[in-house]
Write an enzyme that holds these catalytic residues in place. Structure first.
Site, PDB file in Angstrom:
ATOM      1  N   ASP A 184      38.853  40.937  39.438  1.00  0.00           N
ATOM      2  CA  ASP A 184      37.644  40.548  38.722  1.00  0.00           C
ATOM      3  C   ASP A 184      38.040  39.812  37.446  1.00  0.00           C
ATOM      4  O   ASP A 184      38.997  40.193  36.767  1.00  0.00           O
ATOM      5  CB  ASP A 184      36.828  41.796  38.393  1.00  0.00           C
ATOM      6  N   GLU A 222      38.316  35.987  40.836  1.00  0.00           N
ATOM      7  CA  GLU A 222      37.394  35.083  40.162  1.00  0.00           C
ATOM      8  C   GLU A 222      38.186  34.184  39.224  1.00  0.00           C
ATOM      9  O   GLU A 222      38.791  34.673  38.272  1.00  0.00           O
ATOM     10  CB  GLU A 222      36.365  35.885  39.369  1.00  0.00           C
TER      11      GLU A 222
END
Length: 241
Positions: free
Chosen positions: A33, A62
């Site tokens: 993340d 991400e």
């Protein structure tokens, strides 16, 4: 809150815990993340360390270019994808292009191109239409764009199939195959189960569409046609591979 991935013991902690999960639980991949706040050196070291114990380890994350302690050229972001060649990233260029009907050739090839610059190729591209943040695509169409229910479902089914047939990694959000709705809530991270819960009746209601997606996934698995390396001519007319 930032994470100093250049601090050696911080990096050691991440690597050791990933190794532990592989050895104890057979984990075969990790999603990071906000990976853009970590350094390219850290992500490469994590990948190389895990590959030593699991050759087919899959790492993705991400790649947003977030404010960070790191200089921009050291962040594990989409802009620096060429520095983390073994790590895949969510392709938001693909997402926005598919969402708003810009189905250009480079999109289907799983490339990430911005201002005529190729940022990464298909073997790093996580192709997707929706994820946990923002509207589900069905809600975007019905609550925001005000399309009727029948048209919204036809459009979503078509785009689900495009994802499966695109070059790169196909990513379908849970429930996307049966037109999941979160009742028009855009970001439901703090919503209750009546919004975030799955309506499994929709799985049976739209079993025809779900079965079609399953058949297309089997075709994708059977034929190795979706990780090809295409030629690309950059802004200096140089042919890249």
């Amino acid at each position: 809150v930032d994470l100093d991935s250049d601090a050696l013991m911080m990096r050691r902690l991440v690597i050791d815990m990933c190794k532990r999960w592989i050895k104890l639980y057979g984990i075969d991949g990790f999603r990071f993340d906000l990976m853009g706040i970590l350094s390219v050196d850290a992500m490469n070291e994590i990948y190389n360390s895990l590959k030593e114990i699991k050759n087919d380890i899959f790492i993705y994350g991400e790649g947003w270019d977030m404010p960070s302690l790191l200089d921009e050229d050291r962040r594990a972001s989409i802009n620096n994808a060429s520095k983390i060649k073994n790590i895949a990233l969510f392709n938001d260029y693909y997402r926005e292009s598919l969402k708003y009907d810009y189905l250009a050739e480079d999109v289907i090839k799983g490339n990430y191109k911005k201002d005529n610059k190729l940022y990464f190729k298909n073997n790093q591209s996580i192709n997707y239409l929706e994820c946990h943040d923002n509207y589900t695509y069905y809600d975007l169409q019905t609550y925001v764009e005000l399309r009727d229910d029948k048209l919204a479902k036809k459009r979503q089914l078509f785009k689900n199939l495009i994802i499966i047939l695109s070059n790169g990694y196909a990513f379908l959000h849970s429930g996307q195959e049966f037109f999941r709705t979160k009742k028009g809530v855009e970001n439901s991270y703090c919503s209750l189960d009546d919004v975030n819960g799955f309506d499994w009746n929709r799985l049976y209601k739209y079993s025809k569409e779900v079965n079609l997606i399953e058949k297309m996934i089997r075709i994708r698995e059977k034929h190795g046609l979706f990780m090809a390396n295409y030629k690309y001519q950059n802004e200096n007319n140089v042919i890249c591979f």
